[in-house]
Every structure is written in structure tokens, then in C-alpha cells.
Motif scaffolding. Structure first.
Motif, PDB file in Angstrom:
ATOM      1  N   ALA A 397      34.791  27.988 -31.791  1.00 16.06           N
ATOM      2  CA  ALA A 397      35.074  27.062 -30.699  1.00 16.06           C
ATOM      3  C   ALA A 397      33.924  26.097 -30.473  1.00 16.06           C
ATOM      4  N   LEU A 398      34.291  24.935 -29.913  1.00 17.98           N
ATOM      5  CA  LEU A 398      33.323  23.915 -29.519  1.00 17.98           C
ATOM      6  C   LEU A 398      33.388  23.824 -28.002  1.00 17.98           C
ATOM      7  N   MET A 399      32.271  23.459 -27.387  1.00 16.67           N
ATOM      8  CA  MET A 399      32.281  23.409 -25.918  1.00 16.67           C
ATOM      9  C   MET A 399      31.796  22.070 -25.386  1.00 16.67           C
ATOM     10  N   LEU A 400      32.501  21.565 -24.381  1.00 16.98           N
ATOM     11  CA  LEU A 400      32.021  20.390 -23.644  1.00 16.98           C
ATOM     12  C   LEU A 400      31.306  20.875 -22.388  1.00 16.98           C
ATOM     13  N   SER A 401      30.169  20.267 -22.058  1.00 17.87           N
ATOM     14  CA  SER A 401      29.451  20.631 -20.824  1.00 17.87           C
ATOM     15  C   SER A 401      29.547  19.478 -19.835  1.00 17.87           C
ATOM     16  N   SER A 402      28.454  18.707 -19.726  1.00 18.10           N
ATOM     17  CA  SER A 402      28.462  17.564 -18.802  1.00 18.10           C
ATOM     18  C   SER A 402      29.585  16.585 -19.134  1.00 18.10           C
ATOM     19  N   GLU A 403      29.920  16.469 -20.430  1.00 28.55           N
ATOM     20  CA  GLU A 403      30.951  15.501 -20.829  1.00 28.55           C
ATOM     21  C   GLU A 403      32.226  15.715 -20.020  1.00 28.55           C
ATOM     22  N   SER A 404      32.585  16.993 -19.816  1.00 28.68           N
ATOM     23  CA  SER A 404      33.811  17.234 -19.050  1.00 28.68           C
ATOM     24  C   SER A 404      33.507  17.537 -17.585  1.00 28.68           C
ATOM     25  N   ALA A 405      32.327  18.077 -17.279  1.00 27.60           N
ATOM     26  CA  ALA A 405      32.030  18.472 -15.895  1.00 27.60           C
ATOM     27  C   ALA A 405      31.778  17.257 -15.007  1.00 27.60           C
ATOM     28  N   MET A 406      31.047  16.277 -15.518  1.00 29.84           N
ATOM     29  CA  MET A 406      30.663  15.168 -14.655  1.00 29.84           C
ATOM     30  C   MET A 406      30.653  13.823 -15.367  1.00 29.84           C
ATOM     31  N   GLY A 407      31.145  13.810 -16.609  1.00 28.02           N
ATOM     32  CA  GLY A 407      31.114  12.559 -17.364  1.00 28.02           C
ATOM     33  C   GLY A 407      32.246  11.631 -16.952  1.00 28.02           C
ATOM     34  N   GLN A 408      32.179  10.419 -17.465  1.00 23.47           N
ATOM     35  CA  GLN A 408      33.207   9.442 -17.101  1.00 23.47           C
ATOM     36  C   GLN A 408      34.447   9.527 -17.982  1.00 23.47           C
ATOM     37  N   TYR A 409      34.332  10.204 -19.124  1.00 22.62           N
ATOM     38  CA  TYR A 409      35.459  10.209 -20.068  1.00 22.62           C
ATOM     39  C   TYR A 409      35.810  11.608 -20.575  1.00 22.62           C
ATOM     40  N   PRO A 410      36.087  12.537 -19.671  1.00 23.31           N
ATOM     41  CA  PRO A 410      36.327  13.911 -20.134  1.00 23.31           C
ATOM     42  C   PRO A 410      37.485  14.027 -21.130  1.00 23.31           C
ATOM     43  N   GLU A 411      38.571  13.305 -20.857  1.00 18.37           N
ATOM     44  CA  GLU A 411      39.729  13.463 -21.746  1.00 18.37           C
ATOM     45  C   GLU A 411      39.473  12.821 -23.108  1.00 18.37           C
TER      46      GLU A 411
END
Ligand code: ATP
Ligand code: PYR
Ligand code: K
Ligand code: MG
Length: 561
Positions: A397-411
Motif C-alpha cells: 500500500a501507498l499512503m497519503l499524509s498532508s496531501e489528503s489531510a490538509m492539501g488543496q488537491y486530495p482527490e
């Protein structure tokens, strides 16, 4: 194992819509379908479309994640995504619709990080994920990540950040201040013993070197430092001390892996029925064993999987033992990179992935995969290369951290993980260099060893015969895991009797988990499964399936009637 990737390059979209999207006949619940998302790498991969409002054909006793089902139909069996995706849920993605959008975008596991936010906030998120699963036919697992005892700054009294300039003198202290009386350029540190641990001349790194100070004086609980690398200090930023090029391990090495607050968070996680607990800053196997028996004590029969996070320098000495006793591992490159020289991080990643595969444990590669996408709608080429490397190494598996938690482009970040995974997995299938003889035997009994050999042979057979899928009927998930470990070309349909096992299998490479009540009569299981899957347009006559189960020491190759 990562090897070089040789593959034919095609500039056409990775998959077409040749697989018909058949609407589900009788929706159990009517829910609006979220709009298909636009995808950052849209030249390469088209957005995932979920066919119809969510229905689990629960009445018939077979449940599969609606999004996985859509992916299967859209990509075609053999080229469906094998690499799983974990998304950290934060302020940017905590609302119902936002969690749903991530789920539709391919999130397999939702992670909540107990370092941030209140328990009430996390409870709401966990319950929203559960509600979505129930109402819309998803099977997203929940992972709770502990805070752990790292040394960090306070939360800056809710200031978003503060700038340290070159040459400025700052004080790091354990004194607590009320907001009005806090002296300027003073940072409170959470670990009481830190002033005793450091020496004049030590380097103090904030967030692994985003800002650097040198210690110039110690006065009681105050450590006076001069800024040598200026930058932004962020709330709760992690602090490490370095002396002569090595991490300082004094009293802080004795900090407990699981703090009192972590134990309370773990109680909370057990109560909320999370599927995984990820333990931060694991140093030895002991803490994992202690936590496991604690959970069994508090919640007998619990299926909670314990994920050991490899992010502390101490864990590296005990890697094999730690992985052996855990239910999975995370290469937590963020903190790891603050504790060991950065150039060693890729080597540790490679080693952990290899060891996990050998020991039959799932592994997650985490942190900074698409860091620039916190701000920008497309990733850097280097980030795409990093994700490709992790997929090529066949991490689970790969994990998103800030990218999905607080970033502007999670999707969009999620879509990039999806499209890169699909592309690189395709390359690997074309390589046909597969060989299980490299895998060591993990079983402790002869009977288990036979199952293990059966799984290896099944995978080899499936590849040689270019089977459309492997079916595994599994009560514990173990046989499914042994198949996943072989990384076969086709997907592995894992039929498990409980939704909790179904969710836990969601973390493993190439497994498509179904919930299904099955009996000991394989023939009737198969007939039932075939007709259910055919009714669902997930399978057609003539498909070649290789079948195994926990209970039977045999392999069957069957053409779907
Ligand atoms: N529940 C939350 N509430 C507020 N902010 C959050 C939350 N979860 C994550 N974040 C923000 O997203 C960032 C990245 O999340 P991430 O989970 O990677 O945390 P982290 O601070 O790097 O710690 P860790 O080492 O455990 O990953 C955090 O630094 C924080 O700013
Ligand atoms: C994920 C995490 O904890 C880290 O990278 O530090
Ligand atoms: K954490
Ligand atoms: Mg960490």
C-alpha cells in the motif's frame, strides 16, 4: 526485487471502457452517486466511474466493496489495481462528502492520526466512514495512528507558524506559559528531560532539518540556541538533536513507545472498533506483543491488526523481530528521515518491503509521496518516480499524509497514486520474471507448510495459465495473505465470512475481499459464487479460475460454466 522495469510504452489510455457498466438491478438503498472526479494525470488514466447507487447484494450473502467492483469492471480483471491506498483524513477531508469522494477515488484504508485533533473529532470521522460503508456498500478499513513519545514543540498557541531568521537567538524550554506572558522567540518542548540530554554545541533539527539551530547555552530548564538554517516553525514540529553527525540518544531513548495518552487513545480505538492500530516510533518487538495481549484482554476475539511504524533509529536493529510479531508494517519516511541520514531512507524502504514479503506481512510506504500536491494540482516528475519505485517494489500500500489531510488537491493526489500504480503494475506483468523459489517458508507446522506450498503453486499456475482470477475461501485470511505474498498477475478474490476480515484484507496487495458465508461443501460454494458473480456481471462463462481454500489441501482449475 525492485529490479529494472522493462515494458512496452503505450501512449494510449491505460484502460478503456470496454467492460460494460451494468447497472445493479434492485438498489437496496438509494443514494446519490458522487460525480466522477477529474484526474490529474487524465491523459494517462480516465476517472473511475462507480456504476450505480450502492448496493451490496447482502441478501444473497455476497458483499464486495462497490468501488472495487467498479474498478474490476472498468480495468478488466487482470489489470485491476493491486496496490492499495491509505489516505490520512484531516481538516480538508473530514466531512461526509469528502470521505465519500476519497472512497470513490479508490481509498482502501482511512487513517486518523491521534497526534492532531480531539478524540471527538476522530470519533466523528470513524463513524462517518462506517456509516458510508453501511449505507453505500463500501468496505473501507479504519486505521488509528498513535501519537507516540517523540520530542516536539508545543502547538504555538494556535499561531499557524512562526519564522526563525538566520542568527536569531531562540529559547527552547519546558516551562509552560500562558499565551500573553510567553516571551518572544520562546518555544515550549513537550519532553521534560530534554535540557539534561543536550549539550552546548549540539545541533537541534526541527522537522528533520526544515529549520536548524545550534545550542549555545543551557540555563536551568532553558536551552538557548542560535538559528543556523532559517525557516518556518510549524505547530508541534518534531525535534531531534545531533552530536558529531549522530542522533543524540540519551534519556529520551527511554521514552515509552506507548505513552499514557496513547493507551487512552488505544482504548478509544478499541471502543470505536478500528481495524488497524499503527504504533508510532516502535523500537522493539516487546511493545507490539504487550499491545496485542492488552487488546485480546480488553476485547477478546478482536481482529484489530497492529501495524508497526518503522520510523525510529532503534527499530532498525530489531527489524525482523518487529515485523514478525506485527500484522503489518509502515515505512514512515517522515520521522525516519529525521532520525537517520536521508540517503539511507530508500535503502531502509527497500529492506523493509523485502522483509515484509518474506515474512508474509503487508507493508505501507508513507510520507511525502506527492508532497508538492499539497499546493499544486500536479505532482513533480520526481514524485511520480518515487511512487513508481514503491509500486515497482510491490509494496502492499501507498499512503497519503498532508496531501489528503490538509492539501488543496486530495482527490487529485489519490488519482495520481491510482494511475501510477496501474501503469507500473502493467509493466511488471509484462516482465514475466516471476519466481517464488526466492520466498522462504514462513510456516511453523507441516500442515501450514503444505498450505503455503499450495499457495505458491496456485500463483505459479495462475500465471502460467493466464487465469482470470484466483478464488480463495478463507476463514482467517491467512491463505489469502499467502497468495497475495506471491504477487500473482491476476486478482485474488478472497471470500471471508466476516466484514472485519474483509476490511483487514483490504490492506493487502492484489486481494479483492468479499464477505460471504460459505460451507465446507466446495462444490456448492463455487456454484453459488459463480452465479452470484455472473448475476453481478463480474464474471462470465469461460473465465478461468484457480480455486483454493483454508480447509482443503487442493487446487482446482475451473472454467466458469
Ligand atoms: N486530525 C487532524 N487535525 C488537524 N490537522 C491534521 C489532522 N491530521 C493531520 N493533520 C495535518 O496534516 C499534516 C500531515 O499529517 P500526518 O498524519 O502526516 O502528520 P504528521 O504530523 O506528519 O505526523 P506523523 O509522523 O504521525 O505522520 C499534519 O502535520 C497536520 O498539520
Ligand atoms: C507516517 C509517519 O508517521 C511518518 O512518516 O513519520
Ligand atoms: K502519529
Ligand atoms: Mg511519524
Amino acid at each position: 526485487m525492485s529490479g529494472s522495469l522493462r515494458c512496452s510504452i503505450s501512449l494510449s489510455p491505460l484502460h478503456s471502457n470496454e467492460f460494460p457498466r451494468i447497472p445493479v438491478t434492485k438498489p437496496r438503498i438509494h443514494v446519490p452517486v458522487p460525480k466522477p472526479m477529474t484526474v490529474a494525470l487524465s491523459k494517462v488514466v480516465s476517472p473511475l466511474r462507480v456504476a450505480a447507487p450502492g448496493v451490496m447484494i447482502e441478501a444473497a450473502g455476497l458483499e464486495v466493496d462497490r468501488v472495487t467492483e467498479a474498478e474490476l469492471k472498468e480495468n478488466g480483471f487482470r489489470s485491476t489495481r493491486k496496490t492499495k491506498i491509505v489516505c490520512t483524513i484531516g481538516p480538508r477531508t473530514c466531512e461526509f462528502e469528502e470521505i465519500e469522494a476519497l472512497t470513490v477515488g479508490g481509498m482502501n484504508v482511512a487513517r486518523v492520526n491521534m497526534c492532531h485533533g480531539t478524540r471527538e473529532w476522530h470519533r466523528d470521522v470513524i463513524r462517518r466512514v462506517r456509516q458510508l460503508n453501511e449505507e453505500k456498500g463500501f468496505a473501507v478499513a479504519v486505521m488509528m495512528d498513535t501519537e507516540g513519545s517523540e520530542i516536539h514543540m508545543d502547538d504555538l498557541n494556535d499561531v499557524e507558524s512562526t519564522k526563525a531568521e538566520d542568527g536569531q537567538i531562540w529559547t527552547f524550554t519546558v516551562r509552560a506559559f500562558d499565551q500573553p506572558s510567553r516571551p518572544e522567540r520562546t518555544i515550549t518542548v513537550n519532553y521534560d528531560g530534554f535540557a539534561e540530554d543536550v549539550k552546548v554545541g549540539d545541533e537541534l533539527l526541527v522537522d528533520g532539518g526544515m529549520v536548524t539551530f545550534v545550542v549555545i547555552e543551557k540555563i536551568g530548564p532553558d536551552v538557548i540556541c542560535r538559528c543556523t538554517d532559517p525557516g518556518l516553525l510549524l505547530p508541534r514540529a518534531n525535534l531531534t538533536f545531533w552530536r558529531n553527525g549522530s542522533l543524540v540518544r540519551e534519556r529520551n531513548a527511554m521514552l515509552p513507545t506507548i505513552s499514557s495518552k496513547d493507551w487512552l487513545d488505544i482504548d478509544f480505538g478499541i471502543e470505536e472498533g478500528v481495524d488497524f492500530i499503527a504504533v508510532s516510533f516502535v523500537k522493539s518487538a516487546e511493545v507490539i506483543k504487550t499491545l496485542k495481549s492488552y487488546i485480546i484482554d480488553r476485547s477478546p476475539g478482536s481482529q484489530i491488526g497492529i501495524i508497526a511504524k518503522i520510523e525510529s533509529i532503534d527499530s532498525l536493529k530489531n527489524l525482523e523481530e518487529i515485523i514478525q510479531v506485527s500484522d503489518g508494517t509502515m515505512v514512515a519516511r517522515g520521522d525516519l528521515g529525521a532520525q537517520i541520514p536521508l540517503e539511507q531512507v530508500p535503502l531502509v524502504q527497500h529492506e523493509v518491503i523485502q522483509l515484509c514479503r518474506q515474512l508474509n506481512k503487508p507493508v505501507i510506504v508513507a510520507s511525502q509521496l506527492l508532497e508538492s500536491m499539497i499546493e499544486y494540482p500536479i505532482p513533480t516528475r520526481a514524485e511520480v518516480a518515487d511512487v513508481s519505485e514503491a509500486v515497482g517494489q510491490q509494496a502492499d500500500a501507498l499512503m497519503l499524509s498532508s496531501e489528503s489531510a490538509m492539501g488543496q488537491y486530495p482527490e487529485k493526489a489519490l488519482a495520481v497514486l491510482r494511475s501510477v500504480s496501474l501503469r507500473i503494475e502493467k509493466c511488471r506483468r509484462e516482465e514475466t520474471h516471476w519466481d517464488v523459489t526466492d520466498l522462504r517458508i514462513v510456516s511453523s507446522s507441516k500442515l501450514d507448510e503444505i498450505s503455503e506450498e499450495i499457495c505458491n503453486t496456485t500463483s505459479r499456475m495462475a500465471n502460467k495459465l493466464k487465469a482470470d482470477a484466483i478464488f480463495v475461501y478463507t476463514k482467517t485470511g491467512q491463505t489469502a495473505s499467502l497468495l497475495s505474498r506471491n504477487r500473482p498477475d491476476c486478482p485474488i478474490f478472497a471470500f471471508a465470512p466476516s466484514t472485519s476480515i474483509q476490511r483487514c484484507l483490504n490492506l493487502k496487495w492484489g486481494l479483492i475481499p468479499f464477505r460471504l458465508d460459505f460451507s465446507d461443501d466446495m462444490e456448492s460454494n463455487l456454484n453459488r459464487t459463480f452465479s452470484l458473480l455472473k448475476a453481478r456481471a463480474m464474471m462470465k462463462s469461460g473465465d478461468l479460475i484457480i480455486v483454493v481454500s483454508d480447509a482443503m489441501q487442493s487446487i482446482q482449475a475451473i472454467k466458469v460454466p
